[in-house]
Design a protein around this motif. Structure first.
Motif, PDB file in Angstrom:
ATOM      1  N   LYS A 290     -12.749 -17.368   4.687  1.00  0.00           N
ATOM      2  CA  LYS A 290     -12.240 -16.282   5.526  1.00  0.00           C
ATOM      3  C   LYS A 290     -10.720 -16.161   5.502  1.00  0.00           C
ATOM      4  CE  LYS A 290     -16.175 -16.559   8.613  1.00  0.00           C
ATOM      5  NZ  LYS A 290     -16.662 -17.256   9.785  1.00  0.00           N
TER       6      LYS A 290
ATOM      7  N   TYR B 296     -11.498 -29.317  15.021  1.00  0.00           N
ATOM      8  CA  TYR B 296     -11.917 -28.653  13.790  1.00  0.00           C
ATOM      9  C   TYR B 296     -12.641 -29.633  12.869  1.00  0.00           C
ATOM     10  CZ  TYR B 296      -8.616 -25.051  15.227  1.00  0.00           C
ATOM     11  OH  TYR B 296      -7.948 -24.083  15.931  1.00  0.00           O
TER      12      TYR B 296
ATOM     13  N   GLN C 140      -5.477 -15.752  16.870  1.00  0.00           N
ATOM     14  CA  GLN C 140      -6.878 -15.361  16.727  1.00  0.00           C
ATOM     15  C   GLN C 140      -7.552 -16.148  15.604  1.00  0.00           C
ATOM     16  OE1 GLN C 140      -7.498 -11.176  16.200  1.00  0.00           O
ATOM     17  NE2 GLN C 140      -9.716 -11.362  16.212  1.00  0.00           N
ATOM     18  N   LEU C 141      -6.864 -16.318  14.493  1.00  0.00           N
ATOM     19  CA  LEU C 141      -7.408 -17.075  13.374  1.00  0.00           C
ATOM     20  C   LEU C 141      -7.757 -18.500  13.803  1.00  0.00           C
ATOM     21  CD1 LEU C 141      -8.068 -17.428  10.352  1.00  0.00           C
ATOM     22  CD2 LEU C 141      -5.642 -17.908   9.979  1.00  0.00           C
TER      23      LEU C 141
ATOM     24  N   SER D 284      -8.262 -19.658  16.850  1.00  0.00           N
ATOM     25  CA  SER D 284      -9.285 -19.743  17.897  1.00  0.00           C
ATOM     26  C   SER D 284     -10.676 -19.463  17.355  1.00  0.00           C
ATOM     27  CB  SER D 284      -8.948 -18.811  19.063  1.00  0.00           C
ATOM     28  OG  SER D 284      -9.020 -17.472  18.660  1.00  0.00           O
ATOM     29  N   ASN D 285     -10.790 -18.685  16.282  1.00  0.00           N
ATOM     30  CA  ASN D 285     -12.099 -18.363  15.708  1.00  0.00           C
ATOM     31  C   ASN D 285     -12.572 -19.390  14.684  1.00  0.00           C
ATOM     32  OD1 ASN D 285     -12.227 -16.048  17.256  1.00  0.00           O
ATOM     33  ND2 ASN D 285     -11.438 -14.730  15.638  1.00  0.00           N
ATOM     34  N   ALA D 286     -11.657 -20.134  14.112  1.00  0.00           N
ATOM     35  CA  ALA D 286     -11.997 -21.070  13.036  1.00  0.00           C
ATOM     36  C   ALA D 286     -12.658 -22.336  13.568  1.00  0.00           C
ATOM     37  CB  ALA D 286     -10.747 -21.435  12.249  1.00  0.00           C
ATOM     38  N   LYS D 287     -13.561 -22.865  12.755  1.00  0.00           N
ATOM     39  CA  LYS D 287     -14.205 -24.139  13.069  1.00  0.00           C
ATOM     40  C   LYS D 287     -14.068 -25.137  11.916  1.00  0.00           C
ATOM     41  CE  LYS D 287     -17.748 -22.101  16.091  1.00  0.00           C
ATOM     42  NZ  LYS D 287     -16.929 -20.961  16.383  1.00  0.00           N
TER      43      LYS D 287
ATOM     44  N   ASP E  62     -13.829 -21.523   7.069  1.00  0.00           N
ATOM     45  CA  ASP E  62     -13.020 -20.571   7.839  1.00  0.00           C
ATOM     46  C   ASP E  62     -11.594 -20.488   7.292  1.00  0.00           C
ATOM     47  OD1 ASP E  62     -15.063 -19.821   9.706  1.00  0.00           O
ATOM     48  OD2 ASP E  62     -14.821 -21.795  10.612  1.00  0.00           O
TER      49      ASP E  62
END
Length: 130
Positions: A93, A39, A6-7, A9-12, A69
């Motif tokens: 984050k 990324y 999840q980390l 997939s959400n990070a950019k 992120d």
């Protein structure tokens, strides 16, 4: 500890603390892979002045003017606490301590401040396994 899938997939945006400009260094290879995977990489190294992987390096996390992120740390374990303190201060984050880097106190401080924490794992290896 964090849900790595999840980390990732959400990070950019990934700030890479201790990124080297030498292609034979692990930090360079990992950052290059993550950049190719889509990324945005921000090199964090006060010694570097010229772009690395096409990105202008900054001296510290506080010099970054966009949301972070993941703070990916390529520093010795004893050098991690000030990086974590700065990551908390700038509102990152997540903290990612690369393979071989373990600092339980810094991890606890990051988690207490609400950051996700990954410790002693390579972000490239984990991304390849997703």
């Amino acid at each position: 500890m964090s849900d790595i899938k999840q980390l990732l997939s959400n990070a950019k945006t990934i700030a890479v603390v201790g990124l080297s400009n030498k292609p034979d260094r692990a930090s360079y290879g990992v950052a290059e892979y993550m950049q190719r995977a889509g990324y945005k990489i921000i090199p964090v190294n006060p010694v570097l002045k010229e772009p690395v992987l096409g990105e202008q390096p900054v001296a510290s996390l506080s010099d970054i003017k966009e949301p972070i992120d993941i703070v990916d740390i390529f520093r010795r374990a004893e050098d991690v606490p000030p990086v974590v303190e700065e990551a908390i201060a700038v509102g990152a984050k997540a903290i990612w301590m690369q393979l071989g880097i373990v600092n339980h106190e810094a991890a606890a401080a990051a988690e207490a401040a609400g950051l996700e924490v990954v410790m002693d794992k390579c972000i490239k290896v984990e991304h390849m396994q997703q």
